[in-house]
Design a protein around this motif. Structure first.
Motif, PDB file in Angstrom:
ATOM      1  N   SER A  73     -68.684 -47.015   8.646  1.00 40.12           N
ATOM      2  CA  SER A  73     -68.402 -46.855  10.073  1.00 40.12           C
ATOM      3  C   SER A  73     -67.955 -48.166  10.706  1.00 40.12           C
ATOM      4  O   SER A  73     -68.619 -49.194  10.557  1.00 40.12           O
ATOM      5  CB  SER A  73     -69.656 -46.350  10.785  1.00 40.12           C
ATOM      6  N   GLY A  74     -66.829 -48.118  11.396  1.00 41.05           N
ATOM      7  CA  GLY A  74     -66.378 -49.244  12.203  1.00 41.05           C
ATOM      8  C   GLY A  74     -66.314 -50.543  11.423  1.00 41.05           C
ATOM      9  O   GLY A  74     -65.826 -50.607  10.295  1.00 41.05           O
ATOM     10  N   SER A  76     -68.895 -52.226  10.406  1.00 44.05           N
ATOM     11  CA  SER A  76     -70.092 -52.443   9.580  1.00 44.05           C
ATOM     12  C   SER A  76     -69.724 -52.734   8.130  1.00 44.05           C
ATOM     13  O   SER A  76     -70.556 -53.242   7.364  1.00 44.05           O
ATOM     14  CB  SER A  76     -71.002 -51.211   9.635  1.00 44.05           C
ATOM     15  N   GLN A  99     -66.833 -49.340  21.509  1.00 45.28           N
ATOM     16  CA  GLN A  99     -68.151 -49.207  20.882  1.00 45.28           C
ATOM     17  C   GLN A  99     -68.184 -49.919  19.536  1.00 45.28           C
ATOM     18  O   GLN A  99     -69.149 -50.618  19.203  1.00 45.28           O
ATOM     19  CB  GLN A  99     -68.509 -47.733  20.697  1.00 45.28           C
ATOM     20  N   ILE A 100     -67.114 -49.779  18.759  1.00 44.47           N
ATOM     21  CA  ILE A 100     -67.020 -50.466  17.466  1.00 44.47           C
ATOM     22  C   ILE A 100     -67.075 -51.982  17.660  1.00 44.47           C
ATOM     23  O   ILE A 100     -67.809 -52.690  16.951  1.00 44.47           O
ATOM     24  CB  ILE A 100     -65.715 -50.060  16.745  1.00 44.47           C
ATOM     25  N   THR A 102     -68.287 -53.586  20.301  1.00 41.97           N
ATOM     26  CA  THR A 102     -69.585 -53.955  20.874  1.00 41.97           C
ATOM     27  C   THR A 102     -70.660 -54.015  19.802  1.00 41.97           C
ATOM     28  O   THR A 102     -71.500 -54.927  19.789  1.00 41.97           O
ATOM     29  CB  THR A 102     -69.989 -52.961  21.976  1.00 41.97           C
ATOM     30  N   ASP A 103     -70.644 -53.044  18.895  1.00 43.45           N
ATOM     31  CA  ASP A 103     -71.627 -53.040  17.801  1.00 43.45           C
ATOM     32  C   ASP A 103     -71.505 -54.314  16.970  1.00 43.45           C
ATOM     33  O   ASP A 103     -72.514 -54.921  16.587  1.00 43.45           O
ATOM     34  CB  ASP A 103     -71.427 -51.808  16.913  1.00 43.45           C
ATOM     35  N   ALA A 104     -70.273 -54.731  16.685  1.00 41.63           N
ATOM     36  CA  ALA A 104     -70.071 -55.970  15.927  1.00 41.63           C
ATOM     37  C   ALA A 104     -70.530 -57.172  16.745  1.00 41.63           C
ATOM     38  O   ALA A 104     -71.166 -58.104  16.216  1.00 41.63           O
ATOM     39  CB  ALA A 104     -68.594 -56.115  15.556  1.00 41.63           C
ATOM     40  N   TRP A 105     -70.230 -57.168  18.031  1.00 40.30           N
ATOM     41  CA  TRP A 105     -70.603 -58.271  18.929  1.00 40.30           C
ATOM     42  C   TRP A 105     -72.116 -58.443  18.966  1.00 40.30           C
ATOM     43  O   TRP A 105     -72.623 -59.575  18.949  1.00 40.30           O
ATOM     44  CB  TRP A 105     -70.055 -57.985  20.322  1.00 40.30           C
ATOM     45  N   ARG A 106     -72.829 -57.342  19.016  1.00 41.69           N
ATOM     46  CA  ARG A 106     -74.302 -57.392  19.053  1.00 41.69           C
ATOM     47  C   ARG A 106     -74.878 -57.987  17.771  1.00 41.69           C
ATOM     48  O   ARG A 106     -75.985 -58.501  17.765  1.00 41.69           O
ATOM     49  CB  ARG A 106     -74.865 -55.985  19.284  1.00 41.69           C
ATOM     50  N   ASN A 107     -74.119 -57.881  16.695  1.00 41.73           N
ATOM     51  CA  ASN A 107     -74.535 -58.491  15.435  1.00 41.73           C
ATOM     52  C   ASN A 107     -73.965 -59.902  15.282  1.00 41.73           C
ATOM     53  O   ASN A 107     -73.917 -60.434  14.170  1.00 41.73           O
ATOM     54  CB  ASN A 107     -74.084 -57.614  14.261  1.00 41.73           C
ATOM     55  N   TRP A 128     -63.111 -54.445  28.613  1.00 44.16           N
ATOM     56  CA  TRP A 128     -63.978 -55.010  27.578  1.00 44.16           C
ATOM     57  C   TRP A 128     -63.424 -56.361  27.112  1.00 44.16           C
ATOM     58  O   TRP A 128     -64.180 -57.323  26.939  1.00 44.16           O
ATOM     59  CB  TRP A 128     -64.084 -54.055  26.385  1.00 44.16           C
TER      60      TRP A 128
END
Length: 229
Positions: A73-74, A76, A99-100, A102-107, A128
Motif C-alpha cells: 500500500s502506498g 509503505s 493520505q499516502i 501523510t502516512d509517509a510523513w508521519r513515519n 497539502w
C-alpha cells in the motif's frame, strides 16, 4: 505511451531515483530507463494483478536489474535504503494521494520531489503541498480520451510557499498559461457548480456553509472565464 504518461516522464529529473506508486503496467519507469533518463526505479502497486503485469513488461524489456517491483500500500513499500528522491503518484483521487503522502510523513519519510496527477481533488492536494513546504515548479493541464488531467511537480523547500484560493483551485502555473483545455474544463465545471447551487438552495435544510463555498467557487470560475478570447 500516451500524452499523459509522456508528460509525466518529461517532468522527471534526469538521473532521479524514482518510485512509481500505483504503477499498473510499469509503463512510466520502463520508458524512463529505456531512454536512459533514470538508472533505477521502483514500480509499486497495491494489487497483485497489476504488479504481475508490471513484472511481465519489465522482464520483456530486459530491465529486471534496473526496475524493482514491490507489492503493498502506498509508500509503505519504500525504505530509506532505496534512496528514492522522486515519487510519482498518478491516476488516483487527490484525497488518496494526500493520505499516502501523510502516512509517509508521519513515519518521518519525506521526498525532495513529488510528481502527482490527481484525477479529482486537485485543490486539496495543492493545499497539502503548501502545508508541507513544497513549491509547485511545474504544472500541465491536458485532455486525452475524453478526460482532463492536471499534472503537478513540486519540490521540497525550506519555507512554506503560500497560494491564494484562486491558485489553489486552478493551479498557480496553469493560470499563467491558460490553454484551451483550461477553458473547456472550467466552462464545464461552471455549469456543474451552477446546477449544484440550484439544488442546494432547493433543500429544506440548507447547508449554508456548502452554499457559500460553491458561490465563492462560481465567482472565481467566472472571473477566469471572463478573459477568454
Amino acid at each position: 505511451m500516451n500524452l499523459r504518461l509522456n508528460t509525466l516522464a518529461e517532468m522527471v529529473d534526469r538521473s532521479a531515483r524514482i518510485a512509481d506508486i500505483g504503477t499498473d503496467h510499469a509503463y512510466l519507469p520502463i520508458k524512463l530507463v529505456l531512454e536512459d533518463k533514470v538508472d533505477y526505479a521502483i514500480a509499486s502497486d497495491i494489487a497483485q494483478g497489476p504488479l504481475k503485469n508490471a513484472q511481465d513488461n519489465i522482464t520483456q524489456a530486459g530491465l529486471q536489474t534496473k526496475i524493482t517491483t514491490r507489492l503493498g500500500s502506498g509508500l509503505s513499500t519504500i525504505t530509506l535504503q532505496d534512496r528514492i528522491d522522486t515519487v510519482v503518484i498518478a491516476g488516483m483521487g487527490g484525497k488518496l494521494i494526500t493520505q499516502i503522502l501523510t502516512d509517509a510523513w508521519r513515519n518521518h519519510y519525506q521526498f525532495p520531489t513529488l510528481i502527482l496527477e490527481p484525477n479529482i481533488g486537485e485543490p486539496g492536494l495543492r493545499e497539502w503541498l503548501v502545508q508541507h513546504s513544497y513549491q509547485i515548479v511545474a504544472e500541465e493541464i491536458l485532455a486525452e480520451a475524453g478526460h482532463t488531467y492536471e499534472l503537478i511537480k513540486a519540490k521540497k523547500v525550506m519555507q512554506e510557499v503560500k497560494l491564494t484560493p484562486r491558485q489553489l483551485l486552478f493551479g498557480p502555473l496553469i493560470l499563467q498559461a491558460k490553454n484551451e483545455v483550461f477553458y473547456q474544463k472550467w466552462r464545464s465545471q461552471l455549469y456543474y457548480q451552477q446546477k449544484l447551487l440550484v439544488n442546494l438552495n432547493k433543500a429544506r435544510n440548507k447547508d449554508l456553509g456548502h452554499i457559500e463555498q460553491i458561490e465563492q467557487e462560481i465567482a472565481l470560475i467566472k472571473g477566469e472565464l471572463n478573459d477568454e478570447g
